[in-house]
Write an enzyme that holds these catalytic residues in place. Sequence first.
Site, mmCIF file in Angstrom:
data_model
loop_
_atom_site.group_PDB
_atom_site.id
_atom_site.type_symbol
_atom_site.label_atom_id
_atom_site.label_comp_id
_atom_site.label_asym_id
_atom_site.label_seq_id
_atom_site.Cartn_x
_atom_site.Cartn_y
_atom_site.Cartn_z
ATOM 1 N N SER A 94 1.083 -1.050 0.318
ATOM 2 C CA SER A 94 0.051 0.145 0.158
ATOM 3 C C SER A 94 0.587 1.384 -0.071
ATOM 4 O O SER A 94 1.599 1.228 0.655
ATOM 5 C CB SER A 94 -1.292 -0.127 1.016
ATOM 6 O OG SER A 94 -1.607 1.137 1.595
ATOM 7 N N TYR A 145 -1.874 -0.561 10.752
ATOM 8 C CA TYR A 145 -2.237 -0.976 9.008
ATOM 9 C C TYR A 145 -1.090 -0.157 8.286
ATOM 10 O O TYR A 145 -0.705 -0.897 7.443
ATOM 11 C CB TYR A 145 -3.556 -0.317 8.832
ATOM 12 C CG TYR A 145 -3.739 -0.563 7.443
ATOM 13 C CD1 TYR A 145 -4.012 -2.013 6.704
ATOM 14 C CD2 TYR A 145 -3.178 0.356 6.137
ATOM 15 C CE1 TYR A 145 -4.048 -2.004 5.378
ATOM 16 C CE2 TYR A 145 -3.316 0.281 4.704
ATOM 17 C CZ TYR A 145 -4.143 -0.830 4.687
ATOM 18 O OH TYR A 145 -3.760 -1.233 3.021
ATOM 19 N N LYS A 171 1.982 -2.345 6.434
ATOM 20 C CA LYS A 171 2.411 -2.504 5.145
ATOM 21 C C LYS A 171 3.808 -1.450 5.158
ATOM 22 O O LYS A 171 4.086 -2.175 3.890
ATOM 23 C CB LYS A 171 1.613 -1.519 4.361
ATOM 24 C CG LYS A 171 0.098 -1.925 4.389
ATOM 25 C CD LYS A 171 -0.126 -3.052 4.065
ATOM 26 C CE LYS A 171 -1.410 -3.573 3.077
ATOM 27 N NZ LYS A 171 -1.143 -5.141 2.665
#
Length: 254
Positions: free
Chosen positions: A138, A151, A155
Amino acid sequence: MAIANKNIIFVAGLGGIGLDTSREIVKSGPKNLVILDRIENPAAIAELKAINPKVTVTFYPYDVTVPLAETTKLLTTVFAQLKTVDLLINGAGILDDHQIERTIAVNFTGLVNTTTAILEFWDKRKGGPGGVIANICSVTGFNAIYQVPVYSASKAAVVSFTSSLAKLAPITGVTAYSINPGITKTTLVHKFNSWLDVEPRVAELLDEHPTQTTLQCAQNFVKAIEANQNGAIWKLDLGRLDPVNWTKHWDSGI
């Protein structure tokens, strides 16, 4: 790497970006597309088979959070079927900072375990033929959304792990690159929780930014596969495919 006549394993190939990418891959005519996903979707598998009847599409249920030994057992079955695998796409991911342990387990640990398992079959030190790994990360991996730090950090870990895999290619024979979508119109963006509820409107705020469709992202994903550039950090954003120079790699000299 031309996709035609290749054998491809796609982890989480039935999700939002995943399913559209699977459609684009099938159009390019691989010999086999093996989809490993947690949720079964017979209608999607049937659709993929209908897009290009010459492609053998196979599905196996797979949760990336299972122990490494179970992943290795599943891959043993897949390799027995295909004999050779050219490309592994690691695409599993969740965005919910309330689920700290699961976020790390799905986004990072599971990806590392799947990669570790396939090295048993690919590593040239063990007589393997090598292979290619495409890890879906991401843009938050190098440009964090601070409201979802768990999160974003997971990533970033995948981007770093992938860069290390690429550096290890002379030893293992396995090359790797990362695919980093920007904000894309998927359910992943619409439904998630910020860390410690620091921003109750984070999904709404993200929707205010320019976005791309899953189809645009998938089409650029296929372009990245065809480019097959070891160590590349690809940004797939606003319908574009661009390389990213995230950081200068330090040579340990070991």
